[in-house]
Design a protein around this motif. Structure first.
Motif, PDB file in Angstrom:
ATOM      1  N   VAL A 129      62.168  69.886  62.048  1.00 51.19           N
ATOM      2  CA  VAL A 129      62.460  70.587  60.797  1.00 51.19           C
ATOM      3  C   VAL A 129      61.529  70.103  59.685  1.00 51.19           C
ATOM      4  O   VAL A 129      61.097  70.895  58.828  1.00 51.19           O
ATOM      5  N   LEU A 130      61.219  68.806  59.686  1.00 52.85           N
ATOM      6  CA  LEU A 130      60.370  68.256  58.628  1.00 52.85           C
ATOM      7  C   LEU A 130      58.962  68.836  58.689  1.00 52.85           C
ATOM      8  O   LEU A 130      58.356  69.123  57.653  1.00 52.85           O
ATOM      9  N   LYS A 131      58.429  69.031  59.894  1.00 52.33           N
ATOM     10  CA  LYS A 131      57.094  69.613  60.030  1.00 52.33           C
ATOM     11  C   LYS A 131      57.108  71.075  59.578  1.00 52.33           C
ATOM     12  O   LYS A 131      56.189  71.537  58.894  1.00 52.33           O
ATOM     13  N   LEU A 132      58.149  71.801  59.952  1.00 53.07           N
ATOM     14  CA  LEU A 132      58.269  73.200  59.536  1.00 53.07           C
ATOM     15  C   LEU A 132      58.451  73.294  58.018  1.00 53.07           C
ATOM     16  O   LEU A 132      57.878  74.179  57.372  1.00 53.07           O
ATOM     17  N   SER A 133      59.245  72.387  57.457  1.00 52.10           N
ATOM     18  CA  SER A 133      59.472  72.391  56.010  1.00 52.10           C
ATOM     19  C   SER A 133      58.184  72.105  55.250  1.00 52.10           C
ATOM     20  O   SER A 133      57.931  72.694  54.190  1.00 52.10           O
ATOM     21  N   LYS A 134      57.370  71.224  55.800  1.00 53.69           N
ATOM     22  CA  LYS A 134      56.077  70.921  55.167  1.00 53.69           C
ATOM     23  C   LYS A 134      55.171  72.143  55.197  1.00 53.69           C
ATOM     24  O   LYS A 134      54.508  72.471  54.205  1.00 53.69           O
ATOM     25  N   LEU A 135      55.149  72.861  56.326  1.00 54.40           N
ATOM     26  CA  LEU A 135      54.343  74.076  56.433  1.00 54.40           C
ATOM     27  C   LEU A 135      54.834  75.134  55.444  1.00 54.40           C
ATOM     28  O   LEU A 135      54.039  75.878  54.866  1.00 54.40           O
ATOM     29  N   ALA A 182      64.763  78.982  52.367  1.00 48.84           N
ATOM     30  CA  ALA A 182      63.808  78.433  53.330  1.00 48.84           C
ATOM     31  C   ALA A 182      64.350  77.169  53.982  1.00 48.84           C
ATOM     32  O   ALA A 182      64.249  76.976  55.193  1.00 48.84           O
ATOM     33  N   VAL A 183      64.946  76.302  53.167  1.00 42.28           N
ATOM     34  CA  VAL A 183      65.460  75.029  53.680  1.00 42.28           C
ATOM     35  C   VAL A 183      66.547  75.259  54.726  1.00 42.28           C
ATOM     36  O   VAL A 183      66.495  74.712  55.831  1.00 42.28           O
ATOM     37  N   LEU A 184      67.541  76.094  54.392  1.00 46.41           N
ATOM     38  CA  LEU A 184      68.654  76.296  55.313  1.00 46.41           C
ATOM     39  C   LEU A 184      68.291  77.224  56.467  1.00 46.41           C
ATOM     40  O   LEU A 184      68.841  77.095  57.562  1.00 46.41           O
ATOM     41  N   GLY A 185      67.366  78.160  56.229  1.00 44.64           N
ATOM     42  CA  GLY A 185      66.916  79.012  57.321  1.00 44.64           C
ATOM     43  C   GLY A 185      66.233  78.212  58.408  1.00 44.64           C
ATOM     44  O   GLY A 185      66.508  78.390  59.607  1.00 44.64           O
ATOM     45  N   ILE A 186      65.362  77.311  58.006  1.00 38.17           N
ATOM     46  CA  ILE A 186      64.671  76.447  58.967  1.00 38.17           C
ATOM     47  C   ILE A 186      65.657  75.492  59.630  1.00 38.17           C
ATOM     48  O   ILE A 186      65.633  75.286  60.847  1.00 38.17           O
ATOM     49  N   SER A 187      66.540  74.907  58.829  1.00 38.32           N
ATOM     50  CA  SER A 187      67.515  73.946  59.354  1.00 38.32           C
ATOM     51  C   SER A 187      68.403  74.569  60.424  1.00 38.32           C
ATOM     52  O   SER A 187      68.687  73.952  61.450  1.00 38.32           O
ATOM     53  N   ALA A 188      68.837  75.820  60.194  1.00 41.73           N
ATOM     54  CA  ALA A 188      69.764  76.463  61.124  1.00 41.73           C
ATOM     55  C   ALA A 188      69.080  76.971  62.381  1.00 41.73           C
ATOM     56  O   ALA A 188      69.674  76.960  63.466  1.00 41.73           O
TER      57      ALA A 188
END
Length: 291
Positions: A89-95, A227-233
């Motif tokens: 998730v952290l890599k996706l959040s950075k992107l 974006a944060v919760l979409g990626i997290s879920a």
């Protein structure tokens, strides 16, 4: 030495290594206060918990019913749906250029919640399937909780050493994930081929799309929260899911289903995160305000 023996030996090392190093890499980047920080935003935490532990299993249950996938594949998808707090998730959040502090803190909360949630939820969500809650709890404690807490304490008391170790541990985790995926594809290539035409691939892709969309909706009230919760879920914790299915459902389609789902999630979510990071979509790729 036959292929099965080799792949079993590689899996015995790569699966727990990926899970453990993933947790260590996350823990080395967090102090105790950073773990507690997201609790101040109760609404965001509750939205994250709902997206990961109510919406994701509900979506999995729905797509399983709609697509009628094989029973063992259903087990794999449901286990994955219960596993939140993926380090990737952290890599996706950075992107996606979201607020990394918020993403990291929520990740930590989801990790800890997963350890308690999976042993309690899986026996309920998989009726008629023999599930060992004690075995699931012990596996998660050893591969997730202990490494995570140990790494956080190291970060708390020896920040310099933690900072030096975080990057190489993160790289080791990424390498272990690649080896694990490649090994499972090699070991289960016949089973994976057997999933073609069963609706499993369509079910997984639908699961990823729906969890992302519903997670986004739950976080849309806060700037950048979608974006944060979409990626997290939508990015499930493949490490936790893999150690659980290997320990409880070895030699079944549950294992290749988890591997396939993890691979498809990377294919779908990396381009989506890059797209968001370029500023496409209303507010979704924008960073949350710094705290």
């Amino acid at each position: 030495m036959d292929l099965q023996t080799v792949t079993d030996a590689v899996a015995a090392v790569a699966v727990p290594l990926f899970a453990v190093t993933s947790m260590i890499a996350v823990g080395l980047g967090h102090t105790v206060s950073q773990f507690l920080a997201p609790l101040k935003d109760v609404r965001l935490v509750l939205a994250g918990l709902a997206a990961n532990f109510i919406v994701a299993p509900a979506v999995a249950f729905t797509v399983i019913a709609v697509f009628g996938i094989p029973q063992e594949a259903r087990i794999g998808l449901m286990v994955l749906a219960c596993a939140a707090g993926a380090p990737f998730v952290l890599k996706l959040s950075k992107l996606a250029r979201t607020d990394m502090a918020v993403s990291s803190s929520l990740l930590a909360v989801m990790l800890l919640a997963t350890i308690g949630y999976m042993p309690a939820a899986l026996p309920v969500l998989l009726p008629g399937v023999e599930v060992a809650p004690g075995a699931i709890a012990s596996v998660l404690l050893l591969t997730m909780f202990v490494p995570l807490v140990g790494a956080v304490l190291l970060r708390q008391f020896t920040p310099t050493a933690a900072s030096m170790a975080q990057r190489p541990i993160g790289r080791l985790s990424l390498m272990a994930m690649v080896v694990m995926l490649a090994n499972q594809f090699l070991a289960d290539h016949r089973e994976l081929a057997g999933l073609v035409g069963t609706g499993t691939i369509a079910a997984i892709l639908t699961f990823i799309a729906l969890t992302f969309g519903l997670g986004w909706a739950l976080g849309a009230w806060k700037t950048g929260g979608g974006a944060v919760l979409g990626i997290s879920a939508s990015q499930r914790n493949m490490g936790a899911a893999t150690v659980v299915v290997v320990a409880n459902f070895e030699d079944s389609l549950a294992v290749p289903t988890v591997v396939l789902a993890g691979f498809l999630a990377l294919i779908v979510l990396i381009p989506v995160a890059r797209w968001l990071g370029r500023g496409h979509g209303p507010q979704i790729g924008k960073a949350l305000p710094a705290h």
